[in-house]
Motif scaffolding. Structure first.
Motif, PDB file in Angstrom:
ATOM      1  N   GLN A   1      36.225  35.357  63.662  1.00 52.78           N
ATOM      2  CA  GLN A   1      35.771  36.521  64.418  1.00 52.78           C
ATOM      3  C   GLN A   1      34.408  36.302  65.081  1.00 52.78           C
ATOM      4  O   GLN A   1      34.152  36.794  66.178  1.00 52.78           O
ATOM      5  CB  GLN A   1      35.717  37.750  63.504  1.00 52.78           C
TER       6      GLN A   1
ATOM      7  N   SER B   1      33.235  44.316  71.054  1.00 54.30           N
ATOM      8  CA  SER B   1      33.301  45.173  69.871  1.00 54.30           C
ATOM      9  C   SER B   1      32.837  44.389  68.652  1.00 54.30           C
ATOM     10  O   SER B   1      33.059  43.174  68.565  1.00 54.30           O
ATOM     11  CB  SER B   1      34.738  45.662  69.672  1.00 54.30           C
TER      12      SER B   1
ATOM     13  N   ASN C   1      35.431  42.507  62.864  1.00 47.67           N
ATOM     14  CA  ASN C   1      36.022  43.340  61.811  1.00 47.67           C
ATOM     15  C   ASN C   1      35.357  43.126  60.463  1.00 47.67           C
ATOM     16  O   ASN C   1      35.429  43.986  59.579  1.00 47.67           O
ATOM     17  CB  ASN C   1      37.523  43.050  61.696  1.00 47.67           C
ATOM     18  N   THR C   2      34.729  41.974  60.275  1.00 48.05           N
ATOM     19  CA  THR C   2      34.075  41.693  59.001  1.00 48.05           C
ATOM     20  C   THR C   2      32.819  42.543  58.853  1.00 48.05           C
ATOM     21  O   THR C   2      32.038  42.681  59.788  1.00 48.05           O
ATOM     22  CB  THR C   2      33.696  40.209  58.921  1.00 48.05           C
TER      23      THR C   2
ATOM     24  N   ARG D   1      32.705  53.594  66.589  1.00 49.08           N
ATOM     25  CA  ARG D   1      32.711  52.483  65.635  1.00 49.08           C
ATOM     26  C   ARG D   1      31.312  51.914  65.454  1.00 49.08           C
ATOM     27  O   ARG D   1      30.897  51.602  64.340  1.00 49.08           O
ATOM     28  CB  ARG D   1      33.656  51.393  66.125  1.00 49.08           C
TER      29      ARG D   1
ATOM     30  N   CYS E   1      28.723  51.003  62.080  1.00 50.76           N
ATOM     31  CA  CYS E   1      28.435  49.649  61.582  1.00 50.76           C
ATOM     32  C   CYS E   1      27.188  49.013  62.185  1.00 50.76           C
ATOM     33  O   CYS E   1      26.771  47.947  61.725  1.00 50.76           O
ATOM     34  CB  CYS E   1      29.647  48.738  61.804  1.00 50.76           C
TER      35      CYS E   1
END
Length: 347
Positions: A136, A202, A205-206, A273, A277
């Motif tokens: 990623q 974006s 995901n980690t 999102r 994060c």
């Protein structure tokens, strides 16, 4: 435990490579101190660790470049070479961050020279080795590089806002209508290209998001907020002038609105999102406006030559067809009064 030891060994090896690169720069450029200082500063700014580029090193680079004539192509080549040769994710990301900071923190002259360096091939940000790694972090690197390739085509104007780099120093408009048409059919498509690149950046995901990735995403978000303001102004202006456009122009406008509807939804999701994060408290997220397909379909009916769309038309006394939105349309609203600046001589 084994992974921690391995990462520390790799970091020590990377720092040794940094020292070797500084020694090599001294040998190659000992007769040109300004260029030597620039190369050493680039190595320090993109060192093998996960700490962001410190302000001191950044100021040094800007100082050396400003006081060394012809140094921007040299700087661009050194960053590009550093990016192409490394296989370390942190070094690659810091090289891209260095380019981004130069675009944001340099003078107008440096900004324009970086644009020229990119157009001439001295500044290269795309590296094929990113694509060969499915991790990623490397996917983010590739998307960030694509974003910067679009970003280098934009400049910071005197008001401190981003705008597309207009060839020839910009366009001067004599009338409001000319400026409106340029915003809608030149600047708005550029904004949509810019937002496309933002959406691909974006966060991985980690979780948690790595420190360097957070720094780059925060900068991307801040710039996207500025571009979205121009974006939303362009959409509003496009809808306002829609019925004054020719049929081919209306078809193009509907295509742009359809893309805007999808982008607005995706942009809202990205911002939601990032709120969760990206730990930057000072980010002032804009309110992304909805563009519904019902609105777009109502406008598309006005471009349809089918007689069924005649309910959206009416005739004036001279028989000329005039656009009209029915009361049931989502765009139904009182007509806006427009003041003409053209003198008319009455008999």
């Amino acid at each position: 435990m084994g992974l921690d030891i391995q990462s520390k060994l790799l970091q020590v090896l990377g720092l040794a490579k940094d020292h070797a690169s500084i020694g090599k720069a001294f040998v190659q450029n000992y007769n040109e101190k300004g260029f030597f200082d620039i190369e050493v500063a680039v190595v320090r700014a993109t060192s093998h660790d996960d700490s962001p580029i410190d302000d001191k090193t950044m100021h040094e680079i800007l100082f050396f470049v400003s006081n060394t004539p012809g140094s921007v192509p040299f700087l661009a080549e050194r960053i590009s070479r550093r990016l192409a040769k490394t296989r370390d994710c942190s070094v690659a990301l810091k090289s891209l961050l260095l380019i981004h900071r130069l675009l944001r923190g340099g003078s107008r002259v440096i900004e324009q020279q970086l644009h020229i360096a990119h157009a001439s091939g001295h500044l290269q940000m795309g590296c094929s080795w990113f694509l060969r790694n499915p991790d990623q972090s490397f996917v983010f690197l590739q998307n960030y590089a694509a974003y910067l390739q679009e970003r280098v085509e934009w400049i910071i104007n005197q008001a401190g806002k981003l705008e597309p780099n207009m060839t020839g120093g910009g366009t001067k408009f004599r009338h409001y209508k000319e400026r409106s048409m340029d915003l809608v059919f030149h600047i708005l498509p550029k904004c949509q290209e810019f937002i496309d690149k933002v959406l691909k950046c974006s966060p991985p995901n980690t979780l948690p998001v790595e420190n360097l990735v957070q720094v780059s995403i925060c900068t991307i978000l801040k710039e996207s907020f500025q571009v979205y303001m121009t974006y939303s102004d362009g959409i509003a202006m496009l809808v306002n002038m829609f019925f004054d456009l020719s049929r081919p122009a209306r078809a193009l406008a509907c295509k742009m609105l359809r893309k805007a509807a999808k982008q607005s939804q995706d942009l809202r999701e990205l911002y939601e999102r990032c709120r969760g994060c990206v730990g930057e408290k000072s980010l002032d997220y804009p309110s992304v406006q909805d563009i519904t397909m019902d609105h777009i379909i109502a406008l598309e009916q006005c471009t349809n030559p089918n007689p069924a769309s005649s309910s959206l038309r009416r005739s004036n006394k001279g028989g000329e067809q005039v656009s009209r939105v029915s009361p049931s349309s989502p765009f139904f609203s009182p007509m806006e009064t427009k003041i003409s600046t053209v003198w008319v001589v009455f008999e």
